[in-house]
Enzyme design. Structure first.
Site, short mmCIF file in Angstrom:
data_model
loop_
_atom_site.label_atom_id
_atom_site.label_comp_id
_atom_site.label_asym_id
_atom_site.label_seq_id
_atom_site.Cartn_x
_atom_site.Cartn_y
_atom_site.Cartn_z
N ARG A 108 0.87 -1.19 0.00
CA ARG A 108 0.00 0.00 0.00
C ARG A 108 0.90 1.22 0.00
O ARG A 108 1.77 1.37 0.87
CB ARG A 108 -0.90 0.02 1.24
CG ARG A 108 -1.58 1.37 1.45
CD ARG A 108 -2.60 1.35 2.55
NE ARG A 108 -3.81 0.67 2.11
CZ ARG A 108 -5.02 0.90 2.63
NH1 ARG A 108 -5.18 1.76 3.60
NH2 ARG A 108 -6.07 0.24 2.20
N HIS A 135 -7.78 1.07 -6.24
CA HIS A 135 -7.98 0.25 -5.04
C HIS A 135 -8.74 -1.02 -5.45
O HIS A 135 -9.89 -1.23 -5.05
CB HIS A 135 -8.75 1.05 -4.00
CG HIS A 135 -8.65 0.51 -2.60
ND1 HIS A 135 -7.97 -0.63 -2.27
CD2 HIS A 135 -9.19 0.98 -1.42
CE1 HIS A 135 -8.07 -0.85 -0.97
NE2 HIS A 135 -8.80 0.10 -0.43
N GLN A 138 -10.51 -3.39 -2.81
CA GLN A 138 -11.76 -2.85 -2.26
C GLN A 138 -12.93 -3.12 -3.20
O GLN A 138 -14.02 -3.52 -2.77
CB GLN A 138 -11.63 -1.34 -2.04
CG GLN A 138 -12.90 -0.68 -1.52
CD GLN A 138 -13.29 -1.19 -0.14
OE1 GLN A 138 -12.48 -1.15 0.76
NE2 GLN A 138 -14.52 -1.67 0.02
N ASP A 223 -17.31 7.94 -0.60
CA ASP A 223 -16.04 7.68 0.09
C ASP A 223 -15.69 8.96 0.84
O ASP A 223 -16.25 10.02 0.54
CB ASP A 223 -14.96 7.35 -0.97
CG ASP A 223 -13.65 6.88 -0.36
OD1 ASP A 223 -13.60 6.62 0.86
OD2 ASP A 223 -12.66 6.79 -1.11
N CYS A 262 -16.52 2.37 1.48
CA CYS A 262 -15.39 1.46 1.75
C CYS A 262 -14.85 1.63 3.17
O CYS A 262 -14.13 0.75 3.65
CB CYS A 262 -14.29 1.67 0.72
SG CYS A 262 -13.48 3.26 0.79
N ARG A 290 -14.05 -7.84 2.40
CA ARG A 290 -12.63 -7.66 2.07
C ARG A 290 -11.90 -8.99 2.30
O ARG A 290 -11.06 -9.40 1.53
CB ARG A 290 -12.00 -6.56 2.94
CG ARG A 290 -12.53 -5.15 2.69
CD ARG A 290 -12.18 -4.65 1.29
NE ARG A 290 -10.76 -4.71 1.02
CZ ARG A 290 -9.87 -3.77 1.34
NH1 ARG A 290 -10.28 -2.65 1.91
NH2 ARG A 290 -8.58 -3.90 1.05
N1 CP Z 1 -11.19 0.62 2.83
C1 CP Z 1 -9.90 0.45 3.21
O1 CP Z 1 -8.99 0.24 2.39
O2 CP Z 1 -9.73 0.49 4.57
P1 CP Z 1 -8.32 0.60 5.32
O3 CP Z 1 -7.72 1.92 4.93
O4 CP Z 1 -8.66 0.53 6.78
O5 CP Z 1 -7.44 -0.53 4.87
#
Ligand code: CP
Length: 306
Positions: A108, A135, A138, A223, A262, A290
């Protein structure tokens, strides 16, 4: 050839469909099981996933960790700042070194180019755990949640309320691959790039009105407007407020339309409590999914699906 999952298009529509079917099946097979017990077939026994986080995470971190464990494997979770990567070691060298220790790498980062570089130099699969550009993990969970709600993906109308961010880019890509329409309502100055809209293969478009976007929509998605921990920019908040998802906006969508987010959320900004906690909200299933979706992503990169 090594399979990387940097975007949904790496798997293509058939690959995404195969992963979703697998996720549904494996989720059903686990009902009532303790979270720490491996799936009956433990298909990734002996496999190790390394996870590198340059940015904070709750869902991605814990769901990937549990996903590899439930598949019978193990994980190593690292914050980039505690690695030599955080002190100037290159992505290329990191990729080559980790490839000698682990079977797959999830990263990430705010810089999509780093994930691409990692995939160029790693000899094991690399998975995008969120970048500034996309992403995909997600969206796999979002698609799973939509299907579980009894909706078929082809022909759906998905409305996005917010700015043109990485999550929207992946939703648009999903629309193009899985044959549903995405209508994004975004204020001037916060619209997605033409390149991101093109990912929708003609099924994605941008409008300036929240009402226009939600009219006839089956699914409403938003979001956070400002990432967690960042300073609130009053000018951005002011521009975004007409795109807040409230009860009146939900009522303008198709009756019973689903609401997705998300998470994490800034309640009272992009969405009001009555919607995010309301009967049309599927956010807790979406968060749990997820885990189930990523198990299928892991199996896909190892060539067990599709
Ligand atoms: N939605 C998502 O990616 O959550 P986090 O940032 O907690 O991983």
């Amino acid at each position: 050839m090594t399979r990387h999952f940097l975007d949904l298009s790496d798997a293509g529509g058939d690959g995404v469909a195969a992963m979703l079917a697998d996720a549904l099946e494996r989720k059903a097979a686990r009902q009532g099981w303790p979270k720490g017990r491996a799936d009956a077939d433990a298909p990734l026994a002996g496999h190790t996933l390394a996870m590198i986080f340059e940015k904070n995470s709750t869902r991605t971190r814990v769901s990937f960790d549990m996903a590899i464990r439930q598949l019978g494997g193990t994980s190593i979770v690292m914050d980039a700042g505690s690695m030599q990567l955080g002190r100037g070691e290159s992505i290329a060298d990191t990729a080559r070194v980790l490839s000698g220790y682990v079977d797959a790498i999830m990263i990430r980062t705010d810089d999509h180019a780093k994930v691409v570089d990692m995939s160029k130099y790693a000899s094991v699969p690399v998975i995008n755990g969120l970048t500034d550009a996309s992403h995909p993990c997600q969206i796999m969970a979002d698609l799973l949640t939509i299907i579980e709600s009894g909706r078929a993906l082809p022909g759906l109308k998905v409305a996005w309320l917010g700015d043109g961010n990485n999550v929207l880019a992946s939703i648009m890509e999903a629309g193009g691959l899985m044959h549903f329409d995405v209508v994004a309502a975004c204020p001037q100055g916060f619209q997605p790039s033409d390149e991101d809209v093109a990912r929708g293969r003609g099924r994605a478009r941008v409008v300036g009105s929240a009402r226009e976007a939600v009219e006839g929509a089956d699914v409403i998605v938003t979001d956070t407007w400002i990432s967690m921990g960042q300073d609130h920019a009053e000018t951005k908040l002011a521009a975004m407020m007409p795109f807040q998802v409230d009860e009146a906006l939900m009522a303008a969508a198709k009756p019973g339309a689903a609401f997705l987010h998300c998470l994490p959320a800034h309640r009272g900004e992009e969405v009001v409590d009555a919607v995010i906690d309301g009967p049309q909200s599927l956010i807790w299933a979406e968060a749990e999914n997820r885990l189930h979706a990523q198990k299928s992503v892991l199996r896909w990169v190892f060539g067990q699906i599709g």
